[in-house]
Design a protein around this motif. Structure first.
Motif, PDB file in Angstrom:
ATOM      1  N   PHE A 246      12.949  60.306  71.425  1.00 53.50           N
ATOM      2  CA  PHE A 246      14.030  60.123  71.105  1.00 53.50           C
ATOM      3  C   PHE A 246      14.861  60.241  70.121  1.00 53.50           C
ATOM      4  CE2 PHE A 246      17.996  57.204  71.534  1.00 53.50           C
ATOM      5  CZ  PHE A 246      18.436  57.969  72.408  1.00 53.50           C
ATOM      6  N   GLY A 247      13.737  58.963  69.301  1.00 46.10           N
ATOM      7  CA  GLY A 247      14.329  58.322  68.043  1.00 46.10           C
ATOM      8  C   GLY A 247      13.892  59.661  67.077  1.00 46.10           C
ATOM      9  N   GLY A 248      13.551  60.772  67.731  1.00 46.38           N
ATOM     10  CA  GLY A 248      12.683  61.467  66.557  1.00 46.38           C
ATOM     11  C   GLY A 248      13.629  62.594  66.277  1.00 46.38           C
ATOM     12  N   LEU A 249      14.314  62.573  67.752  1.00 48.41           N
ATOM     13  CA  LEU A 249      14.786  64.157  67.713  1.00 48.41           C
ATOM     14  C   LEU A 249      16.344  63.833  66.885  1.00 48.41           C
ATOM     15  CD1 LEU A 249      16.024  66.323  68.321  1.00 48.41           C
ATOM     16  CD2 LEU A 249      16.962  65.144  70.969  1.00 48.41           C
ATOM     17  N   LEU A 250      16.713  62.006  66.730  1.00 48.36           N
ATOM     18  CA  LEU A 250      18.191  61.946  66.785  1.00 48.36           C
ATOM     19  C   LEU A 250      17.941  61.786  65.000  1.00 48.36           C
ATOM     20  CD1 LEU A 250      19.232  58.806  68.542  1.00 48.36           C
ATOM     21  CD2 LEU A 250      19.330  60.761  69.073  1.00 48.36           C
ATOM     22  N   ASP A 251      16.705  61.248  64.547  1.00 47.07           N
ATOM     23  CA  ASP A 251      16.234  61.644  63.160  1.00 47.07           C
ATOM     24  C   ASP A 251      16.945  63.128  62.591  1.00 47.07           C
ATOM     25  OD1 ASP A 251      15.289  61.471  60.472  1.00 47.07           O
ATOM     26  OD2 ASP A 251      13.198  61.935  60.776  1.00 47.07           O
ATOM     27  N   PHE A 252      15.879  64.234  63.233  1.00 47.62           N
ATOM     28  CA  PHE A 252      15.975  65.847  62.549  1.00 47.62           C
ATOM     29  C   PHE A 252      17.255  66.292  63.173  1.00 47.62           C
ATOM     30  CE2 PHE A 252      16.010  69.762  64.141  1.00 47.62           C
ATOM     31  CZ  PHE A 252      14.813  70.442  63.509  1.00 47.62           C
ATOM     32  N   ALA A 253      18.602  65.880  64.160  1.00 47.35           N
ATOM     33  CA  ALA A 253      19.438  65.666  64.377  1.00 47.35           C
ATOM     34  C   ALA A 253      20.778  65.207  62.803  1.00 47.35           C
ATOM     35  CB  ALA A 253      20.582  65.371  65.636  1.00 47.35           C
ATOM     36  N   ALA A 254      20.505  64.502  62.348  1.00 47.59           N
ATOM     37  CA  ALA A 254      20.806  63.504  61.305  1.00 47.59           C
ATOM     38  C   ALA A 254      20.427  64.234  60.119  1.00 47.59           C
ATOM     39  CB  ALA A 254      20.824  62.392  61.094  1.00 47.59           C
ATOM     40  N   THR A 255      19.272  64.493  59.793  1.00 54.78           N
ATOM     41  CA  THR A 255      18.587  65.557  58.893  1.00 54.78           C
ATOM     42  C   THR A 255      19.650  66.785  58.747  1.00 54.78           C
ATOM     43  OG1 THR A 255      16.884  64.120  58.912  1.00 54.78           O
ATOM     44  CG2 THR A 255      16.678  66.056  57.618  1.00 54.78           C
ATOM     45  N   PHE A 256      19.238  67.054  60.029  1.00 55.36           N
ATOM     46  CA  PHE A 256      19.928  68.530  60.069  1.00 55.36           C
ATOM     47  C   PHE A 256      21.592  68.625  59.820  1.00 55.36           C
ATOM     48  CE2 PHE A 256      15.678  69.592  59.708  1.00 55.36           C
ATOM     49  CZ  PHE A 256      15.340  70.276  58.940  1.00 55.36           C
ATOM     50  N   LYS A 257      22.147  67.874  59.841  1.00 52.33           N
ATOM     51  CA  LYS A 257      23.747  67.660  60.699  1.00 52.33           C
ATOM     52  C   LYS A 257      24.043  68.010  61.781  1.00 52.33           C
ATOM     53  CE  LYS A 257      23.646  65.911  55.760  1.00 52.33           C
ATOM     54  NZ  LYS A 257      23.739  64.985  55.592  1.00 52.33           N
ATOM     55  N   TRP A 258      23.743  67.832  62.151  1.00 50.15           N
ATOM     56  CA  TRP A 258      23.786  68.268  63.147  1.00 50.15           C
ATOM     57  C   TRP A 258      24.762  67.585  64.408  1.00 50.15           C
ATOM     58  CZ3 TRP A 258      18.845  70.562  67.375  1.00 50.15           C
ATOM     59  CH2 TRP A 258      18.678  71.048  67.351  1.00 50.15           C
ATOM     60  N   MET A 259      24.186  65.546  63.989  1.00 53.00           N
ATOM     61  CA  MET A 259      25.609  65.165  64.320  1.00 53.00           C
ATOM     62  C   MET A 259      25.587  63.991  62.996  1.00 53.00           C
ATOM     63  SD  MET A 259      23.952  62.479  66.553  1.00 53.00           S
ATOM     64  CE  MET A 259      22.220  61.437  65.818  1.00 53.00           C
TER      65      MET A 259
END
Length: 196
Positions: A156-169
């Motif tokens: 969960f945290g890894g996906l949120l990190d990825f999403a924030a890094t790649f500006k998905w959110m």
């Protein structure tokens, strides 16, 4: 165990999980530029031709979240998952599966500029509900299941990190603080060092 890996793939998450567990394994680097993931040999292991893949004896596990769950259960002494009989197991499963079944599909579709024509028929609903779910599920302090860091945080945290890094959110302050706690973990830093 063999871990088929490339740092420019989702295998970075399973690499992080393996580092959190600190268990012996063989890392097999797959050169994506050379299309080694499309060779007949690799396609026999994973017909999708995707990374990561974990091979443990005769057992082949694909998909990031399945690999993390498998590893957490294989090494119970590492306490990366609540006991099967634990009441926390339901929440743990929710964190594992909301990431791949709900959050990632919704963000991927949005990143491509698409909107599902009938979001109520999609398993992930719409972005508004996805963002509300993320906000509600993100812990104020500590980790997904409380004081103990588990595979739920890797997933969960890894996906949120990825999403924030790649500006998905654009993460809220609470989500940003959780991501920052994730990024402070030595195993995370070791697996993500190429991106630092």
């Amino acid at each position: 165990m063999k871990h088929y890996f490339n740092p420019m793939s989702r295998a970075i998450t399973t690499d992080w999980m393996l580092k959190e567990l600190d268990v012996q394994h063989e890392r097999i680097h797959i050169d994506l530029a050379a299309k080694e993931n499309n060779t007949p040999e690799f396609r026999r292991i994973n017909p999708m031709g995707k990374l990561p893949v974990l091979v443990d004896g005769d057992t082949v596990v694909t998909e990031v979240f399945a690999i993390c769950a498998y590893l957490a259960d294989k090494f119970p002494e590492k306490q990366m998952a609540p006991a099967i009989s634990s009441e926390e197991r339901g929440a743990y499963y929710r964190y594992l599966f909301v990431a791949g079944n709900t959050i990632e599909p919704a963000f991927t579709l949005a990143a491509c500029g698409y909107e599902h024509p009938e979001p109520v028929t999609a398993g992930w609903g719409d972005l508004s509900r996805v963002h509300t779910t993320i906000e509600e599920m993100t812990p104020e302090t500590g980790w997904a299941l409380g004081d103990d860091f588990t595979a739920a945080d890797v997933v969960f945290g890894g996906l949120l990190d990825f999403a924030a890094t790649f500006k998905w959110m654009e993460p809220s302050p609470k989500v940003a603080a959780y991501i920052e706690r994730i990024r402070q973990r030595p195993a995370y830093q070791a697996s993500h060092s190429a991106f630092s």
